[in-house]
Design a protein around this motif. Structure first.
Motif, short mmCIF file in Angstrom:
data_model
loop_
_atom_site.label_atom_id
_atom_site.label_comp_id
_atom_site.label_asym_id
_atom_site.label_seq_id
_atom_site.Cartn_x
_atom_site.Cartn_y
_atom_site.Cartn_z
N GLY A 24 -41.70 55.27 31.66
CA GLY A 24 -40.83 54.13 31.36
C GLY A 24 -41.17 53.50 30.03
O GLY A 24 -41.04 52.28 29.86
N GLY A 25 -41.64 54.30 29.09
CA GLY A 25 -41.95 53.81 27.74
C GLY A 25 -43.34 53.23 27.61
O GLY A 25 -43.73 52.81 26.51
N THR A 26 -44.10 53.19 28.69
CA THR A 26 -45.46 52.63 28.65
C THR A 26 -46.49 53.75 28.74
O THR A 26 -46.33 54.69 29.52
CB THR A 26 -45.67 51.66 29.82
N SER A 27 -47.53 53.63 27.93
CA SER A 27 -48.61 54.62 27.96
C SER A 27 -49.39 54.50 29.27
O SER A 27 -49.86 53.43 29.63
CB SER A 27 -49.56 54.36 26.77
N VAL A 28 -49.49 55.63 29.98
CA VAL A 28 -50.14 55.64 31.29
C VAL A 28 -51.02 56.88 31.40
O VAL A 28 -50.62 57.97 30.99
CB VAL A 28 -49.07 55.69 32.42
N LYS A 29 -52.22 56.70 31.94
CA LYS A 29 -53.05 57.85 32.28
C LYS A 29 -52.48 58.42 33.58
O LYS A 29 -52.58 57.78 34.64
CB LYS A 29 -54.51 57.44 32.44
N SER A 30 -51.93 59.63 33.50
CA SER A 30 -51.17 60.13 34.64
C SER A 30 -52.04 60.57 35.81
O SER A 30 -51.51 60.96 36.85
CB SER A 30 -50.24 61.25 34.20
N CYS A 31 -53.36 60.49 35.66
CA CYS A 31 -54.23 60.74 36.82
C CYS A 31 -54.49 59.44 37.58
O CYS A 31 -55.18 59.46 38.59
CB CYS A 31 -55.56 61.37 36.40
N THR A 32 -53.95 58.34 37.08
CA THR A 32 -54.22 57.06 37.74
C THR A 32 -53.07 56.61 38.64
O THR A 32 -53.18 55.57 39.28
CB THR A 32 -54.47 55.93 36.70
N ILE A 33 -51.98 57.37 38.64
CA ILE A 33 -50.88 57.00 39.55
C ILE A 33 -50.44 58.22 40.34
O ILE A 33 -50.65 59.37 39.93
CB ILE A 33 -49.68 56.38 38.81
N GLN A 55 -38.46 57.59 33.81
CA GLN A 55 -38.33 58.46 32.63
C GLN A 55 -39.73 58.68 32.09
O GLN A 55 -40.43 57.73 31.76
CB GLN A 55 -37.48 57.76 31.56
N ILE A 56 -40.13 59.94 31.99
CA ILE A 56 -41.48 60.28 31.55
C ILE A 56 -41.40 61.12 30.29
O ILE A 56 -40.57 62.02 30.18
CB ILE A 56 -42.23 61.05 32.67
#
Ligand code: FES
Ligand code: FES
Length: 197
Positions: free
Chosen positions: A53-62, A71-72
Motif C-alpha cells: 500500500g505504498g509503505t515500506s514493510v519487512k514482509s517477514c513481519t506480516i 497493492q504490493i
C-alpha cells in the motif's frame, strides 16, 4: 486455508493460504517474487522489504492474510522494460542504476531490500543528507559494503530523480558513467533486480 487476493507488481494473485504463512514466503513461493530475499525471518535484516500500500514493510513481519486486498511492489516491479530496450539496464529505476554505478553492492543479497527501503525514504525526502540516508536505512543490514557506497547510491538516485544528475567527484570516489560499462560483474549480481515484462 483462507482465500486472499493481492496485487503484486501490477499482477493480481488469488490463492488459498494458511493463516500462519508469512507474506515473504507467499511472495516468493506462490507469486514467484524470488527477488525478495529472506535473510533472517526475525525482522532484523530488511532483506525482505517490499512496499505494501505504498509503505515500506519487512514482509517477514506480516502474515499473507494481513495483506489481503493490498497493492504490493517488490524489487521486480521497480523497473520496466520498454519494447526494443537496448540492454538489460534500460528501464531500471534510478535507484537500481545508482547502486550499479556507485557499486553499492557486493554479494547483492541485501540489495533488493535496500532499494525498496531507499525508495520509501526518497518518497518522503528527495534530498537526503548522509545522516538522513543512514537513519532511513538503519533497519536494513549489509554484511559486505560498509554502507559508504550505499549512501552514495541513494544520494545519486535522489539527484537524478530531482533532475540534477550527480557529477563525478574523484576525491570522494564517486564513479563516472564511463565506469558503468566496466561493472559487468555487478550486472550479473543485479539479476535479482528483475525487470517486469
Ligand atoms: Fe525479513 Fe530479515 S528476512 S527482516
Ligand atoms: Fe552483501 Fe549487502 S552486498 S549483504
Amino acid at each position: 486455508m483462507t482465500r486472499i487476493s493481492i496485487t503484486v507488481d501490477g499482477e493480481t494473485y488469488e490463492h488459498d493460504v494458511e493463516p500462519r504463512t508469512l507474506l515473504v514466503h507467499h511472495l516468493r513461493e506462490t507469486c514467484g517474487r524470488t527477488g525478495t530475499n529472506v535473510g533472517c525471518d526475525t525482522s532484523n535484516c530488511g532483506a525482505c522489504t517490499v512496499h505494501v500500500g505504498g509503505t515500506s514493510v519487512k514482509s517477514c513481519t506480516i502474515l499473507a492474510v494481513q495483506a489481503d486486498g493490498e497493492q504490493i511492489t517488490t524489487i521486480q516491479g521497480m523497473a520496466t522494460r520498454a519494447p526494443g530496450a537496448r540492454d538489460e539496464t534500460e528501464g531500471w529505476h534510478p535507484l537500481q542504476k545508482a547502486f550499479h554505478v556507485e557499486h553499492g553492492l557486493q554479494c547483492g543479497f541485501c540489495t533488493p531490500g535496500m532499494i525498496m527501503a531507499s525508495a520509501a525514504l526518497l518518497a518522503e525526502n528527495d534530498d537526503p543528507s548522509e545522516t538522513d540516508v543512514r537513519q532511513g536505512l538503519e533497519g536494513n543490514l549489509c554484511r559486505c559494503t560498509g554502507y559508504v557506497n550505499i549512501v552514495k547510491a541513494v544520494q545519486r538516485a535522489a539527484a537524478e530523480m530531482r533532475g540534477e544528475p550527480m557529477t563525478t567527484n574523484p576525491e570522494e570516489g564517486t564513479m563516472g558513467e564511463a565506469d558503468v560499462t566496466e561493472r559487468a560483474g555487478d550486472a550479473d549480481k543485479l539479476q535479482d533486480l528483475e525487470v517486469a515484462p
